[in-house]
Motif scaffolding. Structure first.
Motif, PDB file in Angstrom:
ATOM      1  N   GLY A 232       1.391   9.428   3.730  1.00 12.53           N
ATOM      2  CA  GLY A 232       0.521   9.446   4.811  1.00 12.53           C
ATOM      3  C   GLY A 232       1.001  10.421   5.930  1.00 12.53           C
TER       4      GLY A 232
ATOM      5  N   PRO B 185      -1.063   6.153  10.283  1.00  4.77           N
ATOM      6  CA  PRO B 185      -1.374   6.034   8.673  1.00  4.77           C
ATOM      7  C   PRO B 185      -1.295   4.577   8.457  1.00  4.77           C
ATOM      8  N   THR B 186      -1.657   4.470   7.084  1.00  4.86           N
ATOM      9  CA  THR B 186      -1.879   3.082   6.372  1.00  4.86           C
ATOM     10  C   THR B 186      -0.932   2.945   5.184  1.00  4.86           C
ATOM     11  N   THR B 187      -0.044   3.927   4.778  1.00  2.00           N
ATOM     12  CA  THR B 187       0.806   4.181   3.614  1.00  2.00           C
ATOM     13  C   THR B 187       1.963   3.746   3.975  1.00  2.00           C
ATOM     14  N   GLU B 188       2.788   3.374   2.779  1.00  2.00           N
ATOM     15  CA  GLU B 188       4.051   2.820   3.119  1.00  2.00           C
ATOM     16  C   GLU B 188       5.062   3.838   3.615  1.00  2.00           C
TER      17      GLU B 188
ATOM     18  N   TRP C 199       1.055  11.337  10.130  1.00  2.00           N
ATOM     19  CA  TRP C 199       0.657  11.042  11.668  1.00  2.00           C
ATOM     20  C   TRP C 199       1.043  12.127  12.370  1.00  2.00           C
TER      21      TRP C 199
ATOM     22  N   GLN D  64      -3.906  10.267  13.608  1.00  2.00           N
ATOM     23  CA  GLN D  64      -4.809   9.350  12.561  1.00  2.00           C
ATOM     24  C   GLN D  64      -3.458   8.229  12.271  1.00  2.00           C
TER      25      GLN D  64
END
Ligand code: IPD
Ligand code: CA
Ligand code: CA
Length: 293
Positions: free
Chosen positions: A76, A86-89, A78, A84
């Protein structure tokens, strides 16, 4: 340097990622300096008249995003300008220019900031000081370094000042400073008369690396964003320093207050106590009350 992390079914070898990140930061720095040399056309304000963004901030973020995503498409991103979460690990945390007000006015104290995070943990931190070209970097567990413009790597160590009266400090003021009394003036005033001196230089990223390299004994600021602080916090910790919130609890990626010191327990405690004492003079606050340990 070595070191690897295993995540989401893939091995992430930090020692091969670091040189790539250093190169991306350098490319962004070259772009930013070239745009400054040509003359900035578009300097506008964001949240208020003191919060600036230039076309170079946007172009630098685009360059960094494109380069990082072409090599690590599943990480992701940021960045300050796109912002935005992030939503990833794994994700990058990027400030394309830290110290934009200095940059826009031609004061030589600004930086490109890139961190790689796995969740709340910063694994790699890179801060490129501009226009000097000094690359500060750290990989978790591997120490912190300065690569000079001549290509020499120097290990960074915090200094050993332990008393507040001998501590050379630095701080910064939030963009809401004209709108609310909780704007760091109380803390600044309190510490200015009790330390060796307090500087305000306008780049949180560089203030942190100056703690890491021992030029400053401590730095504090409220309302920083993750992209201001993530690389520098890792660099300070890897150089032997300590980074907490105003409460004295360890600083985390979304913390709203930050105290970075050389890690001398007496000095860190004195800063925590001083900041909380100064804040008692405020009639209203924008940070949650703290109970320092
Ligand atoms: C700012 C700088 C400044 C600090 C502000 C930050 P920007 O970042 O780091 O030193 O006092 O809190 O927002 O806006 O130049 O990227
Ligand atoms: Ca910033
Ligand atoms: Ca910025």
């Amino acid at each position: 340097m070595s070191g690897s992390q295993v995540g989401s079914g893939r091995t992430v070898d930090l020692s091969t990622i670091l040189p790539f990140v250093l190169d991306v930061a350098q490319q962004a720095g070259d772009l930013v300096l070239a745009m400054q040399a040509k003359g900035l056309q578009n300097v506008v304000s964001k949240s208020n008249p003191t919060d600036l963004v230039t076309e170079a901030d946007v172009a630098s973020e685009k360059l960094i995003l494109t380069a990082l995503q072409s090599r690590f498409p599943d990480f992701g991103f940021w960045g300050e300008e796109s912002n935005q979460p992030p939503t990833t690990e794994y994700f990058w945390v990027v400030d394309p220019i830290d110290g934009t007000t200095n940059f826009a006015n031609g004061l030589p104290y600004f930086a490109v900031n890139i961190a790689l995070n796995k969740g709340a943990d910063t694994l790699i931190g890179v801060t490129l000081e501009l226009p000097a070209g000094h690359l500060y970097f750290a990989q978790v567990g591997q120490g912190a370094y300065l690569r000079t413009a001549g290509g020499r790597d120097i290990r960074l160590h915090v200094n050993d000042t332990s008393s507040l009266s001998r501590a050379f400090l630095c701080t910064g003021f939030p963009y809401h400073r004209t709108e609310h009394e909780d704007n760091n003036l109380a803390e600044f005033s309190y510490l200015t008369t009790r330390s060796q001196g307090v500087r305000c230089m306008g780049s949180a990223a560089l203030d942190l690396v100056n703690v890491a390299r021992g030029a400053l004994a401590g730095y504090w600021e409220g309302w920083l964003n993750p992209w201001d602080a993530a690389p520098g916090v890792l660099i300070v910790r890897e150089a032997g320093g300590q980074v907490t919130e105003y409460s004295g609890d360890p600083w985390q990626l979304t913390s709203k207050s930050l105290i970075a010191t050389n890690g001398q327990p007496d000095l860190h405690r004195a800063l925590v106590t001083s900041i909380n004492t100064a804040r008692k003079s405020l009639t209203s606050t924008l940070l949650p009350p703290t109970e320092p340990a």
